[in-house]
Every structure is written in structure tokens, then in C-alpha cells.
Design a protein around this motif. Structure first.
Motif, PDB file in Angstrom:
ATOM      1  N   LYS A   5     -70.042  -4.546 -17.083  1.00  0.00           N
ATOM      2  CA  LYS A   5     -70.992  -4.995 -18.101  1.00  0.00           C
ATOM      3  C   LYS A   5     -72.413  -4.586 -17.729  1.00  0.00           C
ATOM      4  O   LYS A   5     -72.834  -4.719 -16.590  1.00  0.00           O
ATOM      5  CB  LYS A   5     -70.886  -6.501 -18.286  1.00  0.00           C
ATOM      6  CG  LYS A   5     -69.517  -6.943 -18.817  1.00  0.00           C
ATOM      7  CD  LYS A   5     -69.401  -8.449 -18.919  1.00  0.00           C
ATOM      8  CE  LYS A   5     -68.005  -8.841 -19.382  1.00  0.00           C
ATOM      9  NZ  LYS A   5     -67.824 -10.315 -19.449  1.00  0.00           N
ATOM     10  N   THR A   7     -76.736  -4.163 -19.085  1.00  0.00           N
ATOM     11  CA  THR A   7     -77.825  -4.449 -20.017  1.00  0.00           C
ATOM     12  C   THR A   7     -78.345  -3.095 -20.479  1.00  0.00           C
ATOM     13  O   THR A   7     -78.808  -2.293 -19.677  1.00  0.00           O
ATOM     14  CB  THR A   7     -78.944  -5.253 -19.347  1.00  0.00           C
ATOM     15  OG1 THR A   7     -78.421  -6.509 -18.904  1.00  0.00           O
ATOM     16  CG2 THR A   7     -80.091  -5.499 -20.325  1.00  0.00           C
ATOM     17  N   HIS A  40     -71.510  -5.122 -27.652  1.00  0.00           N
ATOM     18  CA  HIS A  40     -71.881  -6.540 -27.545  1.00  0.00           C
ATOM     19  C   HIS A  40     -70.632  -7.399 -27.399  1.00  0.00           C
ATOM     20  O   HIS A  40     -70.570  -8.311 -26.562  1.00  0.00           O
ATOM     21  CB  HIS A  40     -72.678  -6.934 -28.793  1.00  0.00           C
ATOM     22  CG  HIS A  40     -73.144  -8.355 -28.803  1.00  0.00           C
ATOM     23  ND1 HIS A  40     -72.411  -9.388 -29.364  1.00  0.00           N
ATOM     24  CD2 HIS A  40     -74.285  -8.936 -28.330  1.00  0.00           C
ATOM     25  CE1 HIS A  40     -73.072 -10.517 -29.241  1.00  0.00           C
ATOM     26  NE2 HIS A  40     -74.212 -10.274 -28.625  1.00  0.00           N
ATOM     27  N   HIS A  44     -71.397  -6.496 -23.028  1.00  0.00           N
ATOM     28  CA  HIS A  44     -72.659  -5.865 -22.658  1.00  0.00           C
ATOM     29  C   HIS A  44     -73.821  -6.596 -23.340  1.00  0.00           C
ATOM     30  O   HIS A  44     -73.659  -7.185 -24.415  1.00  0.00           O
ATOM     31  CB  HIS A  44     -72.667  -4.397 -23.091  1.00  0.00           C
ATOM     32  CG  HIS A  44     -71.613  -3.568 -22.435  1.00  0.00           C
ATOM     33  ND1 HIS A  44     -71.630  -3.245 -21.102  1.00  0.00           N
ATOM     34  CD2 HIS A  44     -70.481  -2.996 -22.940  1.00  0.00           C
ATOM     35  CE1 HIS A  44     -70.584  -2.501 -20.806  1.00  0.00           C
ATOM     36  NE2 HIS A  44     -69.865  -2.339 -21.905  1.00  0.00           N
ATOM     37  N   GLN A  45     -74.993  -6.531 -22.724  1.00  0.00           N
ATOM     38  CA  GLN A  45     -76.206  -7.078 -23.329  1.00  0.00           C
ATOM     39  C   GLN A  45     -76.970  -5.934 -23.965  1.00  0.00           C
ATOM     40  O   GLN A  45     -77.362  -4.992 -23.281  1.00  0.00           O
ATOM     41  CB  GLN A  45     -77.058  -7.793 -22.279  1.00  0.00           C
ATOM     42  CG  GLN A  45     -76.386  -9.034 -21.697  1.00  0.00           C
ATOM     43  CD  GLN A  45     -77.273  -9.774 -20.723  1.00  0.00           C
ATOM     44  OE1 GLN A  45     -77.957  -9.162 -19.906  1.00  0.00           O
ATOM     45  NE2 GLN A  45     -77.271 -11.090 -20.796  1.00  0.00           N
ATOM     46  N   ILE A  47     -80.119  -4.422 -26.355  1.00  0.00           N
ATOM     47  CA  ILE A  47     -81.477  -4.581 -26.894  1.00  0.00           C
ATOM     48  C   ILE A  47     -81.775  -3.345 -27.725  1.00  0.00           C
ATOM     49  O   ILE A  47     -81.543  -2.221 -27.283  1.00  0.00           O
ATOM     50  CB  ILE A  47     -82.514  -4.710 -25.768  1.00  0.00           C
ATOM     51  CG1 ILE A  47     -82.189  -5.903 -24.869  1.00  0.00           C
ATOM     52  CG2 ILE A  47     -83.927  -4.840 -26.337  1.00  0.00           C
ATOM     53  CD1 ILE A  47     -82.900  -5.867 -23.540  1.00  0.00           C
ATOM     54  N   LYS A 123     -84.856 -12.417 -22.056  1.00  0.00           N
ATOM     55  CA  LYS A 123     -83.716 -12.900 -21.266  1.00  0.00           C
ATOM     56  C   LYS A 123     -83.061 -14.113 -21.920  1.00  0.00           C
ATOM     57  O   LYS A 123     -81.838 -14.294 -21.839  1.00  0.00           O
ATOM     58  CB  LYS A 123     -84.160 -13.215 -19.841  1.00  0.00           C
ATOM     59  CG  LYS A 123     -84.578 -11.965 -19.080  1.00  0.00           C
ATOM     60  CD  LYS A 123     -84.583 -12.177 -17.581  1.00  0.00           C
ATOM     61  CE  LYS A 123     -84.845 -10.839 -16.903  1.00  0.00           C
ATOM     62  NZ  LYS A 123     -83.832 -10.428 -15.988  1.00  0.00           N
ATOM     63  N   LEU A 126     -80.935 -12.868 -24.817  1.00  0.00           N
ATOM     64  CA  LEU A 126     -79.698 -12.301 -24.288  1.00  0.00           C
ATOM     65  C   LEU A 126     -78.744 -13.393 -23.794  1.00  0.00           C
ATOM     66  O   LEU A 126     -77.527 -13.290 -23.968  1.00  0.00           O
ATOM     67  CB  LEU A 126     -80.017 -11.326 -23.150  1.00  0.00           C
ATOM     68  CG  LEU A 126     -80.787 -10.062 -23.548  1.00  0.00           C
ATOM     69  CD1 LEU A 126     -81.148  -9.257 -22.307  1.00  0.00           C
ATOM     70  CD2 LEU A 126     -79.989  -9.209 -24.518  1.00  0.00           C
ATOM     71  N   LYS A 127     -79.298 -14.429 -23.187  1.00  0.00           N
ATOM     72  CA  LYS A 127     -78.483 -15.540 -22.701  1.00  0.00           C
ATOM     73  C   LYS A 127     -77.677 -16.164 -23.824  1.00  0.00           C
ATOM     74  O   LYS A 127     -76.502 -16.541 -23.646  1.00  0.00           O
ATOM     75  CB  LYS A 127     -79.385 -16.595 -22.047  1.00  0.00           C
ATOM     76  CG  LYS A 127     -78.662 -17.855 -21.616  1.00  0.00           C
ATOM     77  CD  LYS A 127     -79.649 -18.876 -21.063  1.00  0.00           C
ATOM     78  CE  LYS A 127     -78.950 -20.184 -20.715  1.00  0.00           C
ATOM     79  NZ  LYS A 127     -79.910 -21.203 -20.215  1.00  0.00           N
ATOM     80  N   ARG A 129     -76.714 -14.634 -26.441  1.00  0.00           N
ATOM     81  CA  ARG A 129     -75.966 -13.563 -27.106  1.00  0.00           C
ATOM     82  C   ARG A 129     -76.623 -13.144 -28.420  1.00  0.00           C
ATOM     83  O   ARG A 129     -75.964 -12.864 -29.422  1.00  0.00           O
ATOM     84  CB  ARG A 129     -74.511 -13.974 -27.337  1.00  0.00           C
ATOM     85  CG  ARG A 129     -73.775 -14.393 -26.084  1.00  0.00           C
ATOM     86  CD  ARG A 129     -73.643 -13.250 -25.098  1.00  0.00           C
ATOM     87  NE  ARG A 129     -72.764 -12.193 -25.618  1.00  0.00           N
ATOM     88  CZ  ARG A 129     -72.813 -10.920 -25.232  1.00  0.00           C
ATOM     89  NH1 ARG A 129     -73.738 -10.534 -24.369  1.00  0.00           N
ATOM     90  NH2 ARG A 129     -71.971 -10.033 -25.729  1.00  0.00           N
ATOM     91  N   ILE A 131     -79.166 -10.315 -30.087  1.00  0.00           N
ATOM     92  CA  ILE A 131     -79.686  -8.977 -29.825  1.00  0.00           C
ATOM     93  C   ILE A 131     -81.171  -8.925 -30.180  1.00  0.00           C
ATOM     94  O   ILE A 131     -81.542  -9.127 -31.337  1.00  0.00           O
ATOM     95  CB  ILE A 131     -78.914  -7.919 -30.630  1.00  0.00           C
ATOM     96  CG1 ILE A 131     -77.479  -7.796 -30.096  1.00  0.00           C
ATOM     97  CG2 ILE A 131     -79.628  -6.565 -30.590  1.00  0.00           C
ATOM     98  CD1 ILE A 131     -76.649  -6.733 -30.787  1.00  0.00           C
ATOM     99  N   ALA A 161     -86.322  -6.340 -19.258  1.00  0.00           N
ATOM    100  CA  ALA A 161     -84.951  -6.857 -19.308  1.00  0.00           C
ATOM    101  C   ALA A 161     -84.161  -6.580 -18.042  1.00  0.00           C
ATOM    102  O   ALA A 161     -82.996  -6.965 -17.956  1.00  0.00           O
ATOM    103  CB  ALA A 161     -84.227  -6.245 -20.505  1.00  0.00           C
TER     104      ALA A 161
END
Length: 369
Positions: A5, A7, A40, A44-45, A47, A123, A126-127, A129, A131, A161
Motif C-alpha cells: 500500500k 500514498t 483506493h 492505497h491512499q 491524493i 493526513k 486520508l485517515k 478514507r 480523497i 503527505a
């Protein structure tokens, strides 16, 4: 198979979003969203740094031939940003993915507190979930506070990030040995280990007339990201499954590998994402200790300071010939440094009545130039 995974920051230029037309290409935006949503879903994170606000404003108002003054561009961005985010929101909703808008200026990157606040926002999104959809705040940006373009912005967002990968999508397949528009024998460079002057000279400017960036700004962004330990891929935004393939380390476009550590990533803000608020002038002993001894900056070696800065600001460290040696984050404000310059570290608390540590700039918060 276990998925590593990541970012991932995906930067989309105006030419990618419009497919070279004067309007947003919604059918292609759906395809971009499909790829991002799939990654996603895999954990994966993601942006998204999205251009296109001015293009969206022109389309919405029907002002395709408006004079490109700063005021007109700001007006178009103010109108178009809402239109653009609404498009993204509706498309990601198809896949059950939430998005959140972030508008940044250079000032958000230069000021340490605002930098940290922006990082916390990304962050936290992202935490949960969500985008992040990031764009420069063109409605209020002026030359003094502009990042420059979304290529540079995407590199700074990757820093914010702590990203693993930055994917720059453009209207070109990648970086070539020469301009493929003029030379049919030009060859795509699949991987670059180190960005040299020769590599930088291969970059060409934007010719589409739709965006502000070109290959040169993408190379600059790759330099910033690579220094921070972030891998960069430059590829065509219209190549099938380009985002998925890039994320899965398949050969696509031009890949700029990076071997820098995450410590360098933290230091990279000091060098690239901030402007110096002042100078600290050091003596020959401190100069030698910093450059060759791997030392922190101690009060003992400080001769003088310039300008005005507070604790936590980035300053330039110069020798007595005014040659810049390094940059770093100070632990004491200017007024306090003036009181303790030339003193031994154990004297700081007695003079100030407190201490933020026995060094003025810790080695971990210092980057050599």
C-alpha cells in the motif's frame, strides 16, 4: 498476492482534463476516477492535484476568448473551482468515494505553522478514507504568493503527505531524448536514476496553451520530490490504465527513482518548500563543524543575526563572507539568539530563564547547501 500500500499523489494537467479542447472531457475524467477509485479500494491512499479551474470557469460562463489578465483569471478561477470540484465529487460518488477540497497558496507552504496545519488536514482526510482534491487558490493568488503551477504544487503536496509516489500526468508520453514533435527519431527515456543538467536540458515548455506548466516544471517537481525520497512518474494522462500501471511499478512513461531516506524528506521542506526568514552569521569554527563535522549549530559559534524571525522559522546559515552554508529551523527567536550568541550551551538557561534545548539548530533540522 499482498499489495504494497502506497500514498500516491496524482497530478492532472489542464490538457489532460480537457483532452486538448476548450471544455472538460467528462468521459475521460470518469476513466481517471475509475483508476483512482480502484487503487483506493485496494487500500492505497490517493491524493489528486487537479488543474482546470480556469478552463471550467470559461466553459461555464462561455467566455473562451476573454482577455487573460490576472483579474480575469482570478474571476474565472473563482467561478470554475466550484464547477470543477462538483464534477469530481459527482464522479467519485459513483464509486462510493468521498472527496474533500483543499486550496493552497505559497504562503501555506512558507509558514511553518500553516504548513503543519495543511499537512494535518491532508493526513486527517486520508485517515477517514477521503480523497483530497488539491488546487492552487488562483482566485486570490498573486505573483508573490503563487506556488508557480500545479506541477510544483503537486511536489509540495507529496511532501505534505509523506507520499511514496508522485504521478504527473500530461499530454506527452514522458521525457524523450529530444523533442518528439520535431524529431521523429526521439526515444522515450523509461527510467532516470539521477537528474543531471543534461536531463534538465531535454525538457521543453508547454505548447498546448491550456496549462501553465511544461516538461521543465515537471523535471523541477521531480527534483523536489526525489530529494524527499519520493518516486516520480511522468506519463501520458490518456494512456490506458496509466495510473494503475504506474502505481503497480509497471513500465509507463518516464520513472524517476529515488534512494533518499525519509529523514531527507523532512529536511526537504527546509530547502524547497520554505523561504528563509533571516540569516544567522557564524564564525569559522562553526562553519567547519557544520560542513565537515556533522554538527548542530551551537550558540557559541554565532556572530550575528539579521532580519526578524521567531522560533520554528527557517533561516539561512551564512559565514562571515556572506556565503550560504545551510538552512535550518531555529529553536530560538532572533531576540533570544542575540542574547546567547557566543555563549556556551550550558549558559543558555541562566541567561534566558528557560531553554528549548542546548542547540540553536539541531542537525536533524538542518540541510547543507
Amino acid at each position: 498476492m499482498k499489495i504494497n500500500k502506497k500514498t500516491i499523489v496524482v497530478k492532472l494537467g489542464t490538457s489532460v482534463l480537457t483532452s486538448g479542447t476548450t471544455k472538460l472531457d467528462r468521459s475521460h475524467m470518469v476513466e481517471i476516477v475509475r483508476q483512482c477509485a480502484l487503487l483506493h479500494k485496494q487500500g492505497h491512499q490517493i491524493i489528486v492535484v487537479t488543474s482546470g479551474a480556469i478552463a471550467a470557469g470559461k466553459e461555464h460562463l462561455g467566455l473562451h476568448n476573454i482577455e487573460p489578465t490576472i483579474a480575469n483569471k482570478q474571476m474565472l478561477a473563482a467561478v470554475g473551482q466550484g464547477q470543477l470540484v462538483r464534477e469530481w465529487e459527482n464522479l467519485f460518488k459513483i464509486y462510493g468515494v468521498h472527496v474533500g477540497q483543499m486550496l493552497l497558496t505559497r504562503a501555506d507552504l512558507d509558514d511553518r505553522l500553516r504548513f503543519l496545519n495543511a499537512r494535518d488536514t491532508i493526513k486527517t482526510l486520508l485517515k477517514y478514507r477521503i480523497i483530497p482534491l488539491v488546487n492552487e487558490n488562483d482566485a486570490v493568488s498573486t505573483r508573490e504568493i503563487k506556488v508557480g503551477d500545479n506541477d510544483n504544487l503537486s511536489a509540495f503536496v507529496a511532501l505534505l503527505a509523506d507520499a511514496d509516489q508522485l504521478i504527473l500526468l500530461t499530454d506527452q508520453l514522458g521525457l524523450f531524448t529530444s523533442d518528439p514533435r520535431n524529431n521523429p527519431d526521439a526515444q522515450l527515456i523509461p527510467e532516470i536514476q539521477k537528474i543531471t543538467r543534461e536531463i534538465h536540458s531535454l525538457a521543453t515548455g508547454s505548447v498546448s496553451g491550456l496549462g501553465t506548466g511544461g516538461m521543465a516544471t515537471k523535471i523541477e517537481s521531480a527534483i523536489i520530490a526525489n530529494r524527499a525520497g519520493i518516486e516520480v512518474v511522468i506519463a501520458s494522462g490518456h494512456k490506458k490504465d496509466v495510473i494503475i500501471n504506474a502505481a503497480n511499478n509497471q513500465s509507463v512513461g518516464t520513472r524517476f527513482s529515488s534512494e533518499n531516506s525519509r529523514l531527507e524528506a523532512r529536511k526537504n521542506w527546509i530547502f524547497a518548500a520554505s523561504r528563509c526568514s533571516g540569516k544567522i552569521i557564524v564564525d569559522a569554527g562553526a562553519e567547519n563543524a557544520i560542513l565537515h563535522g556533522g554538527s548542530s549549530l551551537l550558540a557559541k559559534g554565532i556572530v550575528a543575526t539579521t532580519d526578524h524571525f521567531s522560533r520554528g522559522y527557517v533561516v539561512s546559515i551564512v559565514n562571515q563572507a556572506d556565503q550560504e552554508l545551510a538552512r535550518g529551523v531555529v529553536r530560538y527567536k532572533k531576540a533570544d539568539i542575540e542574547k546567547i550568541k557566543g555563549l556556551h550551551s550550558e549558559q543558555i538557561e541562566a541567561v534566558l530563564g528557560f531553554e528549548h534545548g542546548r542547540v540553536v539548530i539541531h542537525r536533524d533540522d538542518l540541510v547543507l547547501l
